[in-house]
Design a protein around this motif. Sequence first.
Motif, PDB file in Angstrom:
ATOM      1  N   VAL A 103       0.877  -1.165  -0.121  1.00 48.76           N
ATOM      2  CA  VAL A 103      -0.056  -0.115  -0.058  1.00 48.76           C
ATOM      3  C   VAL A 103       0.841   0.992  -0.040  1.00 48.76           C
ATOM      4  N   GLU A 104       0.625   2.062  -1.134  1.00 45.89           N
ATOM      5  CA  GLU A 104       1.544   3.411  -1.233  1.00 45.89           C
ATOM      6  C   GLU A 104       0.902   4.454  -0.112  1.00 45.89           C
ATOM      7  N   LEU A 105       1.694   5.007   0.643  1.00 48.34           N
ATOM      8  CA  LEU A 105       1.078   6.181   1.468  1.00 48.34           C
ATOM      9  C   LEU A 105       1.737   7.539   1.042  1.00 48.34           C
ATOM     10  N   GLY A 106       2.360   7.592   0.111  1.00 48.41           N
ATOM     11  CA  GLY A 106       2.960   8.864  -0.482  1.00 48.41           C
ATOM     12  C   GLY A 106       4.489   8.928  -0.118  1.00 48.41           C
ATOM     13  N   GLY A 107       5.114   9.664  -1.162  1.00 51.06           N
ATOM     14  CA  GLY A 107       6.378   9.611  -1.111  1.00 51.06           C
ATOM     15  C   GLY A 107       7.144   8.353  -1.185  1.00 51.06           C
ATOM     16  N   PRO A 108       8.239   8.146  -0.304  1.00 48.56           N
ATOM     17  CA  PRO A 108       8.893   6.475  -0.132  1.00 48.56           C
ATOM     18  C   PRO A 108       8.123   5.819   0.767  1.00 48.56           C
ATOM     19  N   VAL A 109       7.181   6.015   1.397  1.00 49.25           N
ATOM     20  CA  VAL A 109       6.518   5.440   2.305  1.00 49.25           C
ATOM     21  C   VAL A 109       5.559   4.354   1.711  1.00 49.25           C
ATOM     22  N   SER A 110       5.680   3.183   2.125  1.00 48.68           N
ATOM     23  CA  SER A 110       4.568   2.060   1.683  1.00 48.68           C
ATOM     24  C   SER A 110       4.880   1.070   2.956  1.00 48.68           C
ATOM     25  N   VAL A 111       3.527   0.025   2.729  1.00 44.82           N
ATOM     26  CA  VAL A 111       3.495  -0.850   3.715  1.00 44.82           C
ATOM     27  C   VAL A 111       3.083  -2.153   2.918  1.00 44.82           C
ATOM     28  N   ALA A 112       4.041  -2.972   3.009  1.00 48.70           N
ATOM     29  CA  ALA A 112       3.802  -4.398   2.641  1.00 48.70           C
ATOM     30  C   ALA A 112       2.830  -5.372   3.135  1.00 48.70           C
ATOM     31  N   TYR A 113       2.181  -6.133   2.437  1.00 52.77           N
ATOM     32  CA  TYR A 113       1.218  -7.081   3.060  1.00 52.77           C
ATOM     33  C   TYR A 113       1.240  -8.631   2.407  1.00 52.77           C
ATOM     34  N   GLU A 114       0.780  -9.185   3.517  1.00 50.92           N
ATOM     35  CA  GLU A 114       0.358 -10.574   3.027  1.00 50.92           C
ATOM     36  C   GLU A 114      -1.304 -10.895   2.763  1.00 50.92           C
ATOM     37  N   ASN A 115      -1.902 -10.044   3.438  1.00 52.32           N
ATOM     38  CA  ASN A 115      -3.313  -9.890   3.700  1.00 52.32           C
ATOM     39  C   ASN A 115      -3.808  -8.429   3.461  1.00 52.32           C
TER      40      ASN A 115
END
Length: 417
Positions: A103-115
């Motif tokens: 999930v992209e949160l803007g700029g360089p920040v993202s959060v990877a997920y399994e679900n």
Amino acid sequence: MSEAAMAGSTTQGELGTVVIGGGLAAAHCVHALREGGYTKPITLIASENEVPYERPPLSKEYLQGRKPAQELPPFTADWYVEADVDLRLGVTAESIDVSAKKVELGGPVSVAYENLVIATGCRSRLGGRNANMEGWDLPGVYTLRSLEDAKRLKEHLVSGKNLVIIGAGWIGMEVAASARAAGVEVTVITPDPVPLATAMGSEFGSHVAQLHVSNGVQCRFGTAVSGIALDPDKGLAVQTPTGDIRADFVLLAIGAVPNNELAVAAGLEIGTGVVVDEHLRSSNPDILAIGDIAEARNTALGRAIRVEHWDNAIRQGKLAAATILGRDESYDWLPYFFTDQFGLGMEYVGDRGADDEAVVRGDMTSGEFIIFWLRKGVITAAMNVNIWDVNDHLRTMIGKNIPVATLQDTDNDLMAL
């Protein structure tokens, strides 16, 4: 947000569950995951700066001063810390990278997920049924979907002020009752013949109309609004075919639309909402959708439905957790909701169709009665009004074929039917 999260991508490390949304569905999903023994990372992304909270009280107890803001969250901020949930408030999920599963949160920040669980809810519909309403964005014109909305609206609930509510659905009628309790002069305008016409039909809608009129609400049924204008000397003017109605403030309560944009951009199947199966998995098996945005297959009804109610949000949040935990559970319950307006309290269960026959048990003028809805003689839904501790039994009556005369005869023991 943690320093690590602010610094950049969080795609490294053990993958877990990411939940997007700040309402009941999202809160109960992460709670049920931890209660169910889920030990992987959990991140909850909420665009509001509030700990995920209940929204039904916004139009009732909160506006009436009976439930303060700090009592709205089902789980405290401390619980998220203790449960090791990465709670990111005031953060917007900008996009979903399906191929990279992040999930992209803007700029360089993202959060990877399994679900990934999408629980982004709905937003207010602005404008009329077919076009935007002129003046909807004027100062003093409000909607009610968030705590911030409710705080602004509550500031205007002062005795003697004039409120015009455009729309006569659940939120509109509940706010009308709350505003009258504060001494506000209220006018409700709707093109429908009675309040709640689409949701509940004419029998109950007429009863609600009489209740509101008897409590001083001015009702303009069968009246369309063409726009809202601002007069520097007289305040707001709500424009109708029969003349302008003056208002100190206006509430637009003309429905809601799902916040499906992330799902659409991610290529998920969309119907009236995000299409999901009976386990709440979308067309992408790694992504679930829950709450107001989910068009979910209901095994009790044998078809897909989208429901915007408190009970459904809680239960779908728990079901999504069960699915992620690998449990064989499904969307098998009937829709349920409740309301409180003036002295009326009601509970509804089932799936009423627009053409279903309404059968009233009891005297509606007494304020205590039950309505059943039948389709080809089979009960599809039921509602108890100011009669308590019967809704669980009404739920068991759905799907039964009981003669109308038997349902109406109050000498027959309800619990034996």
